[in-house]
Enzyme design. Sequence first.
Site: not given
Ligand code: NAD
Length: 482
Positions: A73-74, A79, A115, A373
């Site tokens: 909470h700093h 977010k 989160k 965001s």
């Molecule tokens: P998403 O759900 O849109 O996509 C994830 C994809 O990975 C899907 O196509 C899924 O089928 C595939 N997948 C699942 N398991 C898998 C595996 N074992 N091997 C290969 N592919 C696999 O999710 P996203 O939003 O693209 O998030 C992906 C990563 O990015 C996560 O670690 C998330 O925390 C991180 N992230 C996302 C955001 C965002 O804005 N969406 C921001 C920061 C970090």
Amino acid sequence: MSTTTAAPASTQEDLNLYNIVARQFDKAAAYTDLDRGLLDQIKACNNLYSFRFPVQVDGRVQMFQGWRAEHSHHRKPLKGGIRYSAHVDEDEVMALAALMTYKCALVNVPFGGSKGAVRCDPYRTPVDVLERITRRYTFELAHKDFIGPGVNVPAPDMGTGEREMAWIADTYMAINHGELDNFACVTGKPVSQGGISGRTEATGRGVYYGIREAMNDEEDMRRVGLTTGLEGKTVVVQGFGNVGYHAAHIMQHEGGAKIIGIGEYNGSLYNPDGIDIDALRAHRMKTGYIQDFGHGCKELPTSADCLELECDVLVPAALENQITLENADRVKAKIVGEAANGPTSPGAEQILLDKGVLVVPDIYLNAGGVTVSYFEWTKNISHMRFGRMSKRFETGRGARQLELIESVTGKTIEDARRDELTAGPEEIDLVRSGLEATMADAYGEMQEVRRATPGLDDLRSAAFLVAIRKVANSYSQLGIFP
Ligand code: NAD
């Protein structure tokens, strides 16, 4: 269809993401002389709201497990995204919240880290049930003050997207009827519902800008044995979801990279001549999978196979613990760009570093999402689209400057070029340029600390060190710690 597979087996190291983030923190904290109590405060997860809630499924009541972790909470509001996954647990949520704190600090986004998650399979759950889950989850958060424009602002993560964010906004607005800043209670909304142009692509675009920064560093590229620049380099992306698709698409179209491998939960594709990312996206939208794509692609049986392909840049963009002690020595990439959160275990990272691989860490590389965001939240509380006030003014100023150039040089600028040079910025232009500047500045800060700190050579520790110092500074200025 299930989209997750178990992390590669490793009996030799602790793959709990919460413990991993704590170890990464400790490694960087060793380079500071900050008070131990202050470091403990920065590292700890402040609050965890863990709850079960009922949702009607097929006429019967089913209980779902939800969480919202508030790491720091700093800065307020806090977010962080909301993850829908059949495998998510409490430690994962707390770990991801901690990463949000460090990520925001690193890229100068003035939020604390948080989160949320619901344990459910978003790919097997009917849409009407997902909607009821999302609305009830939002209600539970609101009930305990874990959501609100000045308190805690969720966003998409794995398994959620703008559809869920719109449901969250609508539910929050129904509870807090008539409050002016309601739209700022969540980001990643559709543009027509208070969202911002460029949010969906933002994390993937940030991945592109970050990799470009890394590859423009002459010294680092010499060390890994590459020429500078992404143009013409070979790239493999694991995960073809929001982050992976946009990163691959933009690296191909704007960066001139050759995407030679794509991995998904049920297998990988490989084509040394390059994969047409737009065509693959269309194929997946139509069929639901990447297999049977054709176009000269070879199919590999598992997702893990793509991690071992010979390439210049490997971008894990799916989930955590993909590169571990079990497979790290078979990774052939020269650069690993962590688009996912926590894709590389600490043991694996050490193996990669010993092999001379440049690891661009998650808390930097996937910060594009939270950066945009932040722009969306700012837009929501200012109640105006970016560029609305200045677009016409910029166009007029550009036209006057061109007139001056023409009168001084005696030459006429052709119409198409004139339109291009005088066009005032649209919101998407401002978002992209703000994101590009953010990623470039943060890379510079991280690199500066890395080069100025004796004994510290990895980018992750440098990123953590920058973040820890900024959070510590906040606490000191607030008078909480001397
Ligand atoms: P998403 O759900 O849109 O996509 C994830 C994809 O990975 C899907 O196509 C899924 O089928 C595939 N997948 C699942 N398991 C898998 C595996 N074992 N091997 C290969 N592919 C696999 O999710 P996203 O939003 O693209 O998030 C992906 C990563 O990015 C996560 O670690 C998330 O925390 C991180 N992230 C996302 C955001 C965002 O804005 N969406 C921001 C920061 C970090």
